[in-house]
Design an enzyme around this catalytic site. Structure first.
Site, PDB file in Angstrom:
ATOM      1  N   SER A  95       0.871  -1.181   0.000  1.00 49.94           N
ATOM      2  CA  SER A  95       0.000   0.000   0.000  1.00 49.94           C
ATOM      3  C   SER A  95       0.906   1.228   0.000  1.00 49.94           C
ATOM      4  O   SER A  95       1.300   1.725   1.050  1.00 49.94           O
ATOM      5  CB  SER A  95      -0.903   0.007   1.238  1.00 49.94           C
ATOM      6  OG  SER A  95      -1.848  -1.027   1.162  1.00 49.94           O
ATOM      7  N   LYS A 170      -6.172   1.976  -4.440  1.00 50.72           N
ATOM      8  CA  LYS A 170      -6.129   1.372  -3.094  1.00 50.72           C
ATOM      9  C   LYS A 170      -6.316   2.450  -2.021  1.00 50.72           C
ATOM     10  O   LYS A 170      -7.085   2.267  -1.065  1.00 50.72           O
ATOM     11  CB  LYS A 170      -4.783   0.661  -2.889  1.00 50.72           C
ATOM     12  CG  LYS A 170      -4.557   0.115  -1.469  1.00 50.72           C
ATOM     13  CD  LYS A 170      -5.539  -0.985  -1.105  1.00 50.72           C
ATOM     14  CE  LYS A 170      -5.391  -1.440   0.338  1.00 50.72           C
ATOM     15  NZ  LYS A 170      -4.146  -2.172   0.599  1.00 50.72           N
ATOM     16  N   LYS A 239      -2.073   5.707   7.412  1.00 53.69           N
ATOM     17  CA  LYS A 239      -1.128   5.956   6.323  1.00 53.69           C
ATOM     18  C   LYS A 239      -1.851   6.091   4.988  1.00 53.69           C
ATOM     19  O   LYS A 239      -1.592   7.019   4.206  1.00 53.69           O
ATOM     20  CB  LYS A 239      -0.108   4.814   6.240  1.00 53.69           C
ATOM     21  CG  LYS A 239       0.923   4.980   5.132  1.00 53.69           C
ATOM     22  CD  LYS A 239       1.693   3.693   4.860  1.00 53.69           C
ATOM     23  CE  LYS A 239       0.852   2.708   4.085  1.00 53.69           C
ATOM     24  NZ  LYS A 239       1.626   1.521   3.629  1.00 53.69           N
TER      25      LYS A 239
END
Length: 295
Positions: A95, A170, A239
């Site tokens: 990611s 994502k 994040k």
């Protein structure tokens, strides 16, 4: 098909296990020797450095904790860049930050090397049974070349655009997921405060327009049972939210609702919940209004 995997954490380790059970030859690299040994016992082959792995495997998956480790793995002294060949194909599943992915792809292209980005969504259980959602960015011919590999670990594979598009998608998916989980948690918590039964509330929500993955899966299976076993950490969710909102800032796009959601997640993170499962955002909400949602 032979594939090397660099990064054997919660997701990478399960993807490696899945590929081994599907009959793939799997190369392994991770700093966690215990995890590596477990997968070697299943038939995997371990390597001392990412570069050594790249010399033996044409297809290489990187699925690492953060972008700094991705860059070091590719560009570092013992990294992949100088060991890859024109036949190699790097599949970047971390990611990560789309801007960095594009930067790394430019370096790869300059060196006549290939990569795609293919982050996954679905959690530990779907990694184990091979039903992950995979969002892929890259050239069509490169994606098609590894499609059988992706099919072994994913049920829903979507080619969303050029390299970097997978990581963009994502981050945006997790922005939606995090906001939905927080909003659903707040609503159920308020209902409990007002005397409603959370099980019955979820029965109504899941047969009505408020239904989501959070209401159908996360709240019944993790919140009501008080089973907050770590799968995808709150650290990682924060994040991804930061990445998504950073893209919005670069494009000068206001994000009123998801921006407010991020503040709630960051507040929970500041309380030390980062290493815990992301569903503990609900516990943070519970603490603020002094109730507990349980079955």
């Amino acid at each position: 098909m032979r594939v090397g995997i660099i990064g054997l954490g919660n997701m990478g380790g399960r993807i490696a296990k899945r590929l081994l059970t599907e009959g793939f030859e799997v190369g392994l690299f991770d700093v966690n020797e215990t995890t590596v040994r477990q997968l070697v016992d299943m038939g995997g082959k371990s390597f001392s450095t990412p570069g050594e792995l790249a010399e033996e495997f044409q297809y290489i998956i990187t699925i690492l904790p953060n972008v700094s480790i991705v860059k070091e793995t590719l560009l570092g002294e013992k990294g992949l860049l100088n060991r890859l060949t024109e036949k190699s194909l790097l599949i970047e599943m971390t990611s990560s930050e789309p801007s960095v992915t594009k930067e790394l792809n430019d370096i790869m292209t300059t060196n006549h090397l290939r990569m795609i980005d293919a982050p996954v969504s679905g959690g530990i259980q779907k990694a184990e049974n091979g039903s992950l959602a995979i969002m892929v960015g890259g050239k069509t011919q490169d994606v098609q070349e590894v499609y059988p590999l992706l099919q072994s670990i994913g049920e829903n594979i979507t080619h969303v655009g050029e390299v970097g598009s997978g990581h963009t998608m994502k981050a945006l998916n997790n922005l939606i997921s995090a906001t939905t989980l927080a909003a659903t948690g707040e609503a159920i918590a308020l209902g409990v405060k007002l005397g409603l039964d959370p099980n019955r509330m979820l029965d109504v929500v899941n047969s009505s327009t408020g239904r989501s993955f959070s209401s159908e899966y996360k709240l019944p299976n993790q919140v009501l049972t008080r089973d907050f076993e770590v799968g995808f950490t709150l650290d990682l969710m924060v994040k991804d939210l930061k990445i998504a909102l950073g893209m919005a800032e670069e494009e000068k796009v206001p994000m009123m609702i998801t921006g407010a959601s991020y503040q709630l997640w960051k507040q929970a993170w500041s309380k030390g919940r980062g290493p815990r499962d992301h569903t503990e955002i609900i516990q943070h909400i519970e603490e603020m209004i002094d109730i507990e949602i349980k079955g």
